[in-house]
Design a protein around this motif. Structure first.
Motif, PDB file in Angstrom:
ATOM      1  N   GLU A 220       0.770  -1.254   0.149  1.00 11.56           N
ATOM      2  CA  GLU A 220      -0.078   0.039  -0.023  1.00 11.56           C
ATOM      3  C   GLU A 220       0.922   1.178  -0.276  1.00 11.56           C
ATOM      4  O   GLU A 220       1.799   1.334   0.723  1.00 11.56           O
ATOM      5  N   LEU A 221       0.677   2.016  -0.824  1.00 14.24           N
ATOM      6  CA  LEU A 221       1.119   3.470  -1.011  1.00 14.24           C
ATOM      7  C   LEU A 221       0.209   4.544  -1.299  1.00 14.24           C
ATOM      8  O   LEU A 221      -0.583   4.151  -2.401  1.00 14.24           O
ATOM      9  N   VAL A 222       0.305   5.697  -0.872  1.00  9.84           N
ATOM     10  CA  VAL A 222      -0.560   6.869  -1.343  1.00  9.84           C
ATOM     11  C   VAL A 222      -2.116   6.326  -1.224  1.00  9.84           C
ATOM     12  O   VAL A 222      -2.920   6.552  -2.227  1.00  9.84           O
ATOM     13  N   GLY A 223      -2.363   5.362  -0.215  1.00  9.34           N
ATOM     14  CA  GLY A 223      -3.921   5.124  -0.221  1.00  9.34           C
ATOM     15  C   GLY A 223      -4.427   4.040  -0.934  1.00  9.34           C
ATOM     16  O   GLY A 223      -5.574   3.884  -1.008  1.00  9.34           O
ATOM     17  N   MET A 224      -3.449   3.533  -1.818  1.00 11.79           N
ATOM     18  CA  MET A 224      -3.901   2.418  -2.748  1.00 11.79           C
ATOM     19  C   MET A 224      -2.647   1.404  -2.786  1.00 11.79           C
ATOM     20  O   MET A 224      -2.111   1.393  -2.404  1.00 11.79           O
ATOM     21  N   GLU A 225      -3.516   0.156  -3.416  1.00 13.73           N
ATOM     22  CA  GLU A 225      -2.734  -0.971  -3.172  1.00 13.73           C
ATOM     23  C   GLU A 225      -2.104  -1.158  -4.735  1.00 13.73           C
ATOM     24  O   GLU A 225      -2.694  -0.934  -5.648  1.00 13.73           O
ATOM     25  N   TRP A 226      -0.887  -1.663  -4.707  1.00 12.35           N
ATOM     26  CA  TRP A 226      -0.144  -2.083  -5.902  1.00 12.35           C
ATOM     27  C   TRP A 226       0.450  -3.457  -5.815  1.00 12.35           C
ATOM     28  O   TRP A 226       0.926  -3.826  -4.653  1.00 12.35           O
ATOM     29  N   ASP A 227       0.730  -4.137  -6.855  1.00 16.35           N
ATOM     30  CA  ASP A 227       1.076  -5.303  -7.246  1.00 16.35           C
ATOM     31  C   ASP A 227       2.890  -5.031  -7.153  1.00 16.35           C
ATOM     32  O   ASP A 227       3.466  -3.777  -7.909  1.00 16.35           O
ATOM     33  N   LEU A 228       3.687  -6.063  -6.636  1.00 15.07           N
ATOM     34  CA  LEU A 228       5.130  -5.929  -6.598  1.00 15.07           C
ATOM     35  C   LEU A 228       5.762  -7.186  -6.986  1.00 15.07           C
ATOM     36  O   LEU A 228       5.402  -8.281  -6.574  1.00 15.07           O
ATOM     37  N   LEU A 229       6.512  -7.143  -8.254  1.00 18.94           N
ATOM     38  CA  LEU A 229       7.163  -8.366  -8.640  1.00 18.94           C
ATOM     39  C   LEU A 229       8.424  -8.398  -8.422  1.00 18.94           C
ATOM     40  O   LEU A 229       9.278  -7.521  -8.071  1.00 18.94           O
ATOM     41  N   ASP A 230       8.835  -9.712  -8.242  1.00 17.45           N
ATOM     42  CA  ASP A 230      10.532  -9.818  -8.048  1.00 17.45           C
ATOM     43  C   ASP A 230      11.318  -9.170  -8.938  1.00 17.45           C
ATOM     44  O   ASP A 230      10.754  -8.909 -10.424  1.00 17.45           O
TER      45      ASP A 230
ATOM     46  N   LEU B 150       0.636  -4.394 -14.990  1.00 17.72           N
ATOM     47  CA  LEU B 150       0.039  -4.950 -13.872  1.00 17.72           C
ATOM     48  C   LEU B 150      -1.035  -4.061 -13.226  1.00 17.72           C
ATOM     49  O   LEU B 150      -2.106  -4.119 -12.825  1.00 17.72           O
ATOM     50  N   ASN B 151      -0.230  -2.713 -12.571  1.00 18.39           N
ATOM     51  CA  ASN B 151      -0.634  -1.985 -11.863  1.00 18.39           C
ATOM     52  C   ASN B 151      -1.730  -1.035 -12.692  1.00 18.39           C
ATOM     53  O   ASN B 151      -2.593  -0.374 -12.095  1.00 18.39           O
ATOM     54  N   ALA B 152      -1.519  -0.745 -13.926  1.00 21.08           N
ATOM     55  CA  ALA B 152      -2.566  -0.328 -14.732  1.00 21.08           C
ATOM     56  C   ALA B 152      -3.677  -0.780 -14.715  1.00 21.08           C
ATOM     57  O   ALA B 152      -4.714  -0.192 -14.829  1.00 21.08           O
ATOM     58  N   ALA B 153      -3.654  -2.281 -15.185  1.00 20.24           N
ATOM     59  CA  ALA B 153      -4.743  -2.890 -15.123  1.00 20.24           C
ATOM     60  C   ALA B 153      -5.546  -3.094 -13.923  1.00 20.24           C
ATOM     61  O   ALA B 153      -6.740  -3.081 -13.669  1.00 20.24           O
ATOM     62  N   ARG B 154      -4.790  -3.260 -12.802  1.00 26.54           N
ATOM     63  CA  ARG B 154      -5.251  -2.905 -11.368  1.00 26.54           C
ATOM     64  C   ARG B 154      -6.289  -1.868 -11.096  1.00 26.54           C
ATOM     65  O   ARG B 154      -7.127  -2.114 -10.674  1.00 26.54           O
ATOM     66  N   HIS B 155      -5.822  -0.587 -11.536  1.00 27.12           N
ATOM     67  CA  HIS B 155      -6.251   0.548 -11.332  1.00 27.12           C
ATOM     68  C   HIS B 155      -7.350   1.041 -12.503  1.00 27.12           C
ATOM     69  O   HIS B 155      -7.651   2.254 -12.646  1.00 27.12           O
ATOM     70  N   HIS B 156      -7.288   0.228 -13.408  1.00 28.44           N
ATOM     71  CA  HIS B 156      -8.375   0.327 -14.512  1.00 28.44           C
ATOM     72  C   HIS B 156      -8.044   1.606 -15.406  1.00 28.44           C
ATOM     73  O   HIS B 156      -8.866   2.095 -15.938  1.00 28.44           O
ATOM     74  N   VAL B 157      -6.674   1.750 -15.927  1.00 31.96           N
ATOM     75  CA  VAL B 157      -6.199   2.523 -16.650  1.00 31.96           C
ATOM     76  C   VAL B 157      -5.360   2.183 -17.710  1.00 31.96           C
ATOM     77  O   VAL B 157      -4.326   2.798 -18.354  1.00 31.96           O
ATOM     78  N   ALA B 158      -5.400   0.772 -18.024  1.00 32.25           N
ATOM     79  CA  ALA B 158      -4.582   0.090 -18.892  1.00 32.25           C
ATOM     80  C   ALA B 158      -4.789   0.937 -20.360  1.00 32.25           C
ATOM     81  O   ALA B 158      -3.841   0.628 -21.073  1.00 32.25           O
ATOM     82  N   HIS B 159      -5.907   1.253 -20.710  1.00 33.09           N
ATOM     83  CA  HIS B 159      -6.225   2.267 -21.985  1.00 33.09           C
ATOM     84  C   HIS B 159      -5.299   3.385 -22.121  1.00 33.09           C
ATOM     85  O   HIS B 159      -5.324   3.767 -23.040  1.00 33.09           O
TER      86      HIS B 159
END
Length: 250
Positions: free
Chosen positions: A29-39, A102-111
């Motif tokens: 979590e950062l800036v009040g949002m959740e984010w994926d983290l890859l190795d 992945l994070n663009a898709a998570r937050h619905h801005v992949a377009h």
């Protein structure tokens, strides 16, 4: 010990700290949002950067934005969420490209967000121009002969600040007439006039949007630093100055 050798020691200790860390989460979590983290992608939870002050970047005035060294893609996603129609994230690390997607898709801005593997601006297409270009660059000026081409050395070190100079000088040609460059840069170890000197050299006016003074090293990294720098058991080390900078072509 010379300053550059000291910076090499610090950077290598941080890299070793990353590789020995078994507590890195897959989602943070950062800036009040959740984010994926890859190795093999730098964890922003270790030392949050300019994304903490993204609201100071005038995204509302932009239709295009480039994030250099996108990593987990936080700034790219925040730009898209703020309404920027075309966002490009670039990173030399292919894992970071995937992480940004992945994070663009998570937050619905992949377009709105595209990510590309790139050595600085090498993947920018002909004719692509941007209203804003942002980078949280490597801060450490290690000796060139000690730095290799691995992802972690690329992430941590910038010998003689060659990459930062290229970011500014080559970035000028990729800005629209109203475009600005933005940097999150630290004066923890380096030359405190470095960016202002480079701005003069490459033809920018520099303005400080945010100045942060830290009296302590981020907790996640403190064991990477010698005790005499962190203050050991004493009353603490010196202040760390971090800046969000806006650079306007002259």
């Amino acid at each position: 010990m010379e300053a550059r050798d000291f910076e090499l020691l610090i950077g290598q200790n941080i890299i070793d700290r990353y590789h020995s860390d078994s507590t890195r989460p897959q989602v943070f979590e950062l800036v009040g949002m959740e984010w994926d983290l890859l190795d093999d992608v730098w964890p922003p939870t270790y030392s949050p950067g300019g994304e903490l002050y993204a609201h100071l970047i005038p995204f509302a005035d932009m239709s295009s934005f480039l994030e250099m060294g996108c990593g987990t893609g936080i700034m790219s996603v925040l730009a898209a969420l703020a309404g920027v129609e075309r966002v490009l994230g670039l990173d030399i690390n292919p894992a970071a490209v995937r992480n940004t997607e992945l994070n663009a898709a998570r937050h619905h801005v992949a377009h709105r967000v595209t990510a590309r593997e790139s050595n600085l601006y090498s993947a920018v297409g002909p004719g692509e121009r941007f209203d804003g270009i942002y980078w949280n660059p490597p801060f450490l000026n290690a000796p060139e002969e000690t730095v290799d081409s691995s992802i972690w050395h690329e992430t941590m070190f910038d010998p003689a600040y060659t990459k930062l100079r290229r970011f500014l000088s080559e970035g000028r040609g990729l800005l629209t007439p109203r475009g600005r460059a933005y940097l999150w840069f630290g004066e923890a170890l380096g030359n405190p006039t470095l960016v202002s000197d480079l701005a003069d050299e490459t033809g920018y006016r520099l303005d400080v949007l945010q100045r942060v003074e830290m009296s302590e090293i981020p907790e996640a990294l403190v064991d990477a630093f010698p005790a005499d720098l962190t203050g050991g058991e004493g009353d603490g080390g010196g202040a760390w100055h971090l800046h969000l900078l806006e650079l306007t072509p002259r």
